[in-house]
Design a protein around this motif. Structure first.
Motif, short mmCIF file in Angstrom:
data_model
loop_
_atom_site.label_atom_id
_atom_site.label_comp_id
_atom_site.label_asym_id
_atom_site.label_seq_id
_atom_site.Cartn_x
_atom_site.Cartn_y
_atom_site.Cartn_z
N ASP A 164 52.65 55.92 91.03
CA ASP A 164 53.10 56.65 89.77
C ASP A 164 53.46 55.48 88.67
N GLY A 165 52.86 55.29 87.45
CA GLY A 165 53.39 54.33 86.44
C GLY A 165 54.48 54.96 85.75
N PRO A 166 54.96 54.00 84.61
CA PRO A 166 56.29 54.55 84.04
C PRO A 166 55.98 55.88 83.07
N LEU A 167 54.80 56.04 82.53
CA LEU A 167 54.76 57.26 81.78
C LEU A 167 54.69 58.45 82.51
N VAL A 168 54.09 58.29 83.75
CA VAL A 168 54.06 59.41 84.70
C VAL A 168 55.39 59.68 85.26
N VAL A 169 56.15 58.68 85.69
CA VAL A 169 57.43 58.99 86.08
C VAL A 169 58.43 59.65 85.01
N ALA A 170 58.51 59.35 83.82
CA ALA A 170 58.99 59.72 82.76
C ALA A 170 58.72 61.12 82.53
N MET A 171 57.39 61.48 82.68
CA MET A 171 56.87 62.82 82.33
C MET A 171 57.39 63.89 83.42
N SER A 195 45.87 47.99 80.57
CA SER A 195 44.77 49.04 81.02
C SER A 195 45.73 50.35 81.00
N ALA A 196 45.00 51.60 81.07
CA ALA A 196 45.70 52.96 81.24
C ALA A 196 46.44 52.82 82.68
N ASP A 197 45.98 52.13 83.77
CA ASP A 197 46.48 51.98 84.96
C ASP A 197 48.06 51.75 84.71
N GLU A 198 48.16 50.57 84.02
CA GLU A 198 49.73 50.16 83.81
C GLU A 198 50.58 51.29 83.24
N ALA A 199 50.24 52.28 82.48
CA ALA A 199 50.90 53.51 82.07
C ALA A 199 50.89 54.47 83.00
N ARG A 200 49.85 54.75 83.60
CA ARG A 200 49.65 56.05 84.46
C ARG A 200 49.96 55.92 85.77
N GLY A 201 49.32 54.64 86.39
CA GLY A 201 49.79 54.31 87.65
C GLY A 201 48.28 53.78 88.44
N THR A 202 48.63 53.31 89.56
CA THR A 202 47.45 52.79 90.39
C THR A 202 47.39 52.89 91.93
N LEU A 224 52.13 67.40 83.74
CA LEU A 224 52.42 67.96 82.78
C LEU A 224 53.91 67.37 82.47
N PRO A 225 54.14 67.19 81.14
CA PRO A 225 55.72 66.71 81.00
C PRO A 225 56.68 67.75 81.20
N ALA A 226 57.63 67.40 82.16
CA ALA A 226 58.66 68.16 82.44
C ALA A 226 59.73 68.52 81.21
N ASP A 227 60.35 69.56 81.34
CA ASP A 227 61.48 69.89 80.27
C ASP A 227 62.20 68.67 79.96
N GLY A 228 62.47 68.47 78.66
CA GLY A 228 63.39 67.23 78.37
C GLY A 228 62.74 66.07 77.97
N PHE A 229 61.25 65.97 78.51
CA PHE A 229 60.55 64.58 78.14
C PHE A 229 60.38 64.47 76.82
N TYR A 288 49.46 59.94 73.68
CA TYR A 288 49.33 61.29 72.89
C TYR A 288 49.32 62.42 73.60
N TYR A 289 48.64 62.33 74.60
CA TYR A 289 48.36 63.68 75.63
C TYR A 289 49.81 64.27 76.24
N ALA A 290 50.70 63.17 76.49
CA ALA A 290 51.99 63.38 76.96
C ALA A 290 52.63 64.12 75.85
N MET A 291 52.52 63.49 74.52
CA MET A 291 53.54 63.84 73.61
C MET A 291 53.00 65.32 73.02
N ASP A 292 52.05 65.48 73.18
CA ASP A 292 51.32 66.56 72.82
C ASP A 292 51.60 68.02 73.79
N GLY A 293 52.27 67.63 74.72
CA GLY A 293 52.44 68.36 76.19
C GLY A 293 51.17 69.00 76.83
N LYS A 294 50.28 68.08 76.61
CA LYS A 294 48.99 68.51 77.46
C LYS A 294 48.96 67.70 78.65
#
Length: 181
Positions: free
Chosen positions: A55-62, A30-37, A102-107, A85-91
């Protein structure tokens, strides 16, 4: 499988002093696994509890501007891929607790897979700027590389770090594949 794709990325991040995190999901994640819960947090002194967002792993990395290793990225669920996709597009996106992320510099994202990238969904394939084939990584290859090929390091660093200066136009995305296909 077992060629050392993920290990290679961790080693490159260490070599170039980059924060690196790994996320591995599957087609029913689920999105919760990437985003957090939401999780219940208990105050050890008072015993009272409250719900807090973890926060999930995608959010922490961003948030940390880290390199995210998206293991077996082509096997991720559509829910997880949409967030990626949203993260990779910088959105970025809004979390259930109301924070806009939003993705921090270097993500950046480095995807791994045992499948031919041509089999990836177009939306995923189009977000990666290149592919590195790890055909048959021998157990001692990393040590041999570090000891015998220092002349290659500037070229590899340039390739590996190119997304750091321009994280928002996908230059930091690479797909590392194995030869299992």
């Amino acid at each position: 499988a077992g060629t050392g794709k993920t290990h290679f990325v961790f080693q490159m991040c260490e070599l170039f002093d980059q924060v690196c995190m790994r996320a591995a999901f599957h087609d029913t994640s689920s999105a919760d696994e990437a985003r957090g819960t939401w999780v219940q947090q208990v105050d050890p002194e008072t015993g009272s509890s409250q719900m807090v967002f973890n926060d999930g792993p995608l959010v922490v990395a961003m948030l940390e501007g880290a390199t995210l290793i998206a293991d077996e990225v082509n096997r991720w669920s559509e829910e997880c891929l949409t967030l990626l996709y949203y993260a990779m597009d910088g959105k970025g996106f809004v979390l259930p607790d109301g924070r806009e992320i939003l993705p921090a510099d270097g993500f950046r994202v480095i995807g791994t897979s045992n499948d031919d990238p041509e089999c990836f969904p177009e939306g995923l394939r189009s977000r990666f700027t290149g592919n590195i084939l790890v055909d048959d990584l021998a157990p001692g290859l990393w040590e041999k590389f570090k000891n015998d090929a220092p002349a290659l390091l500037p070229m590899i660093k340039e390739t590996f770090m190119r997304g750091k200066e321009d994280a928002y136009n996908r230059k930091g995305a690479e797909c590392i594949t194995g030869r299992e296909w």
